[in-house]
Design a protein around this motif. Sequence first.
Motif, PDB file in Angstrom:
ATOM      1  N   ASN A   1     -49.949  27.674   5.246  1.00  0.00           N
ATOM      2  CA  ASN A   1     -49.051  26.824   6.028  1.00  0.00           C
ATOM      3  C   ASN A   1     -48.036  27.691   6.792  1.00  0.00           C
ATOM      4  O   ASN A   1     -47.020  28.108   6.250  1.00  0.00           O
ATOM      5  CB  ASN A   1     -48.330  25.848   5.073  1.00  0.00           C
ATOM      6  N   GLU A   2     -48.343  27.931   8.059  1.00  0.00           N
ATOM      7  CA  GLU A   2     -47.510  28.844   8.850  1.00  0.00           C
ATOM      8  C   GLU A   2     -46.102  28.317   9.080  1.00  0.00           C
ATOM      9  O   GLU A   2     -45.160  29.081   9.214  1.00  0.00           O
ATOM     10  CB  GLU A   2     -48.192  29.169  10.187  1.00  0.00           C
ATOM     11  N   GLN A   3     -45.994  26.990   9.116  1.00  0.00           N
ATOM     12  CA  GLN A   3     -44.676  26.386   9.303  1.00  0.00           C
ATOM     13  C   GLN A   3     -43.765  26.689   8.112  1.00  0.00           C
ATOM     14  O   GLN A   3     -42.580  26.988   8.275  1.00  0.00           O
ATOM     15  CB  GLN A   3     -44.841  24.873   9.456  1.00  0.00           C
ATOM     16  N   GLN A   4     -44.357  26.610   6.912  1.00  0.00           N
ATOM     17  CA  GLN A   4     -43.585  26.908   5.694  1.00  0.00           C
ATOM     18  C   GLN A   4     -43.167  28.379   5.668  1.00  0.00           C
ATOM     19  O   GLN A   4     -42.009  28.702   5.388  1.00  0.00           O
ATOM     20  CB  GLN A   4     -44.415  26.582   4.442  1.00  0.00           C
TER      21      GLN A   4
ATOM     22  N   PHE B   1     -38.959  32.570   6.259  1.00  0.00           N
ATOM     23  CA  PHE B   1     -38.443  33.758   6.943  1.00  0.00           C
ATOM     24  C   PHE B   1     -37.134  33.450   7.681  1.00  0.00           C
ATOM     25  O   PHE B   1     -36.236  34.282   7.744  1.00  0.00           O
ATOM     26  CB  PHE B   1     -39.491  34.321   7.915  1.00  0.00           C
ATOM     27  N   LYS B   2     -37.051  32.248   8.226  1.00  0.00           N
ATOM     28  CA  LYS B   2     -35.801  31.836   8.895  1.00  0.00           C
ATOM     29  C   LYS B   2     -34.640  31.862   7.907  1.00  0.00           C
ATOM     30  O   LYS B   2     -33.517  32.249   8.247  1.00  0.00           O
ATOM     31  CB  LYS B   2     -35.946  30.427   9.478  1.00  0.00           C
TER      32      LYS B   2
ATOM     33  N   SER C   1     -31.220  33.990   8.285  1.00  0.00           N
ATOM     34  CA  SER C   1     -29.883  33.372   8.291  1.00  0.00           C
ATOM     35  C   SER C   1     -29.023  33.912   7.145  1.00  0.00           C
ATOM     36  O   SER C   1     -27.807  34.056   7.284  1.00  0.00           O
ATOM     37  CB  SER C   1     -29.976  31.847   8.244  1.00  0.00           C
ATOM     38  N   THR C   2     -29.672  34.260   6.023  1.00  0.00           N
ATOM     39  CA  THR C   2     -28.934  34.891   4.919  1.00  0.00           C
ATOM     40  C   THR C   2     -28.383  36.238   5.373  1.00  0.00           C
ATOM     41  O   THR C   2     -27.227  36.577   5.108  1.00  0.00           O
ATOM     42  CB  THR C   2     -29.855  35.096   3.696  1.00  0.00           C
TER      43      THR C   2
ATOM     44  N   ILE D   1     -45.696  36.553  12.048  1.00  0.00           N
ATOM     45  CA  ILE D   1     -44.697  35.465  11.969  1.00  0.00           C
ATOM     46  C   ILE D   1     -43.330  36.070  11.634  1.00  0.00           C
ATOM     47  O   ILE D   1     -42.305  35.691  12.207  1.00  0.00           O
ATOM     48  CB  ILE D   1     -45.082  34.425  10.880  1.00  0.00           C
ATOM     49  N   ALA D   2     -43.325  37.043  10.699  1.00  0.00           N
ATOM     50  CA  ALA D   2     -42.065  37.676  10.279  1.00  0.00           C
ATOM     51  C   ALA D   2     -41.356  38.328  11.466  1.00  0.00           C
ATOM     52  O   ALA D   2     -40.137  38.222  11.614  1.00  0.00           O
ATOM     53  CB  ALA D   2     -42.336  38.707   9.183  1.00  0.00           C
ATOM     54  N   ILE D   3     -42.137  38.996  12.309  1.00  0.00           N
ATOM     55  CA  ILE D   3     -41.545  39.663  13.476  1.00  0.00           C
ATOM     56  C   ILE D   3     -40.931  38.628  14.430  1.00  0.00           C
ATOM     57  O   ILE D   3     -39.823  38.813  14.937  1.00  0.00           O
ATOM     58  CB  ILE D   3     -42.589  40.553  14.183  1.00  0.00           C
TER      59      ILE D   3
END
Length: 219
Positions: free
Chosen positions: A159-162, A167-168, A172-173, A200-202
């Motif tokens: 699930n790429e959205q998850q 990662f978001k 934000s942390t 996705i991380a990048i």
Amino acid sequence: MSITQNLQQIRQNLPEHITLVAVSKTKPITALQEAYDAGQRVFGENKIQEMEDKFEALPKDIKWHMIGHVQSNKVKYMAEFVDLIHGCDSLKLLKEVNKQAKKHDRVINCLLQIKIAEEDSKFGMTPEDAEKLLKSEQFAKFNHVCVTGVMGMATFTDNEQQISSEFKLLKSTFEQLKSIETENCKLKTISMGMSGDYKIAIEEGSTMVRLGSSIFGAR
């Protein structure tokens, strides 16, 4: 494809500001040497004993990253040479790293591991705990560690959205903690993204990716 070809292909598509950590755990020294000869200088291991053996055998300009879960009683074996410890998830561990680094008159860079995945098996601190730690009087006394960023592992899922939202949360942390700047806290690194999810991380702001199978082939 060879290790050399894999590295060339990854590098071509990797933005310049991203540090590539070659996750070399369980791989033989010949494989690491091939990656080294292809220009790779940062290697990640998850067992201290194995990392120590490889440190002895390989060129000394390699930067060794400890990417696995760290037991306090093993820190002394890598304190002399480790470049970055990714998985710091408690004040107790940082205290031990500080103690062992002092013996070698070094400052060891560390990342705080933040729990961003829903899976129970992942280690890490909550963003609140991380903030509390960095602002604590005890941490302020550690002269031989420097927290230089955060690390996190997304849930192992298709699930790429998850994955993206986890990662978001790490990004934000990082932003939230970045305002804490002290002698031993200078946040610049966001270590997130492995072979299956680093693209996705990048996109979500990673500055350091940890790639194993996409360099060395599947285990």
